[in-house]
Motif scaffolding. Sequence first.
Motif, PDB file in Angstrom:
ATOM      1  N   UNK A 167      34.236  -0.044  37.284  1.00 14.96           N
ATOM      2  CA  UNK A 167      33.169   0.253  38.249  1.00 14.96           C
ATOM      3  C   UNK A 167      32.391   1.519  37.877  1.00 14.96           C
ATOM      4  N   UNK A 168      31.196   1.679  38.455  1.00 16.51           N
ATOM      5  CA  UNK A 168      30.452   2.920  38.262  1.00 16.51           C
ATOM      6  C   UNK A 168      31.161   4.067  39.002  1.00 16.51           C
ATOM      7  N   UNK A 169      30.837   5.312  38.702  1.00 21.24           N
ATOM      8  CA  UNK A 169      29.722   5.715  37.843  1.00 21.24           C
ATOM      9  C   UNK A 169      30.066   5.777  36.346  1.00 21.24           C
ATOM     10  N   UNK A 170      31.364   5.784  36.019  1.00 24.66           N
ATOM     11  CA  UNK A 170      31.748   5.979  34.619  1.00 24.66           C
ATOM     12  C   UNK A 170      31.994   4.669  33.877  1.00 24.66           C
ATOM     13  N   UNK A 171      32.191   3.579  34.628  1.00 26.21           N
ATOM     14  CA  UNK A 171      32.496   2.315  33.982  1.00 26.21           C
ATOM     15  C   UNK A 171      31.251   1.532  33.616  1.00 26.21           C
ATOM     16  N   UNK A 209      35.324 -10.126  46.868  1.00 28.87           N
ATOM     17  CA  UNK A 209      36.215  -9.345  47.734  1.00 28.87           C
ATOM     18  C   UNK A 209      37.394 -10.210  48.189  1.00 28.87           C
ATOM     19  N   UNK A 210      37.123 -11.491  48.384  1.00 24.03           N
ATOM     20  CA  UNK A 210      38.144 -12.406  48.906  1.00 24.03           C
ATOM     21  C   UNK A 210      38.767 -13.273  47.817  1.00 24.03           C
ATOM     22  N   UNK A 211      38.481 -12.951  46.558  1.00 21.71           N
ATOM     23  CA  UNK A 211      39.005 -13.763  45.460  1.00 21.71           C
ATOM     24  C   UNK A 211      39.692 -12.913  44.397  1.00 21.71           C
ATOM     25  N   UNK A 212      40.640 -12.122  44.873  1.00 23.42           N
ATOM     26  CA  UNK A 212      41.532 -11.418  43.957  1.00 23.42           C
ATOM     27  C   UNK A 212      41.202  -9.973  43.659  1.00 23.42           C
ATOM     28  N   UNK A 213      40.106  -9.449  44.249  1.00 17.87           N
ATOM     29  CA  UNK A 213      39.714  -8.087  43.881  1.00 17.87           C
ATOM     30  C   UNK A 213      39.474  -7.197  45.098  1.00 17.87           C
ATOM     31  N   UNK A 214      40.207  -7.461  46.173  1.00 20.21           N
ATOM     32  CA  UNK A 214      40.062  -6.693  47.408  1.00 20.21           C
ATOM     33  C   UNK A 214      40.272  -5.201  47.173  1.00 20.21           C
ATOM     34  N   UNK A 215      41.256  -4.873  46.330  1.00 17.63           N
ATOM     35  CA  UNK A 215      41.634  -3.470  46.144  1.00 17.63           C
ATOM     36  C   UNK A 215      40.569  -2.631  45.461  1.00 17.63           C
ATOM     37  N   UNK A 216      39.743  -3.245  44.615  1.00 20.06           N
ATOM     38  CA  UNK A 216      38.739  -2.469  43.869  1.00 20.06           C
ATOM     39  C   UNK A 216      37.307  -2.806  44.282  1.00 20.06           C
TER      40      UNK A 216
END
Length: 226
Positions: free
Chosen positions: A113-117, A194-201
């Motif tokens: 994810x941003x800002x560094x990714x 959000x609802x397909x395996x990536x809620x945490x990030x």
Amino acid sequence: QVIIHDVNELTEKLFPIVEAMQKHFSAGSGTYYSDSIFFLSVAMHHIMPKEITQIIQVDLDLKYKTNIRDLFDEFDNFPEGAVIGIAREMQPVYRHTFWQFRRENPQTKVGNPPPDGLPGFNSGVLLLNLEAMRHSKLYNQLLEPTTVQKLTEKYHFKGHLGDQDFFTMVGMEHPELFHVLDCTWNRQLCTWWRDHGYTDVFDQYFQCEGEVKIYHGNCNTPIPED
């Protein structure tokens, strides 16, 4: 002035240029002639008349909160060497797509994810500097089938979002070709991942500070009323 372009004519011009990349970035299995239109932006500099030097290409599922003329001003902010203005993808879709490359390269920023990714791009709002695209030796080399093949192999990439996938993959290798638009110019609303395996990030990708200039109701997401 409004000019209507015939889709079949455009596709006929596009197909020879983008045929090789379609198998890597199309939803269907194999290369479909009709899929070429989803790669229009990639080769717009070959299709449009030479006297057209800049163009904005946008999706239909947008709501404008400011004058579109202000977006044209972003062309003035392109750093040297950049040919396309585009906002980051606001879901972890490319965290998912690049899973194998990420597993083999645990220190990579690819898909982060941003800002560094490097979360990848969303092609709902595109600024195409056609003049720069025509003159960029690097960009035109990246359209060649052998180059596309090498990059897809390096990143183990198989996408289905057309031009967006191409720009994302190229951006991992050559970020200097892109002027990154602020998220407020393409405030995507889709929350599918959000609802397909990536809620945490998910929220790390989805957050966007500032006053929204363009809402993007991607994946049929309702756009807020005024």
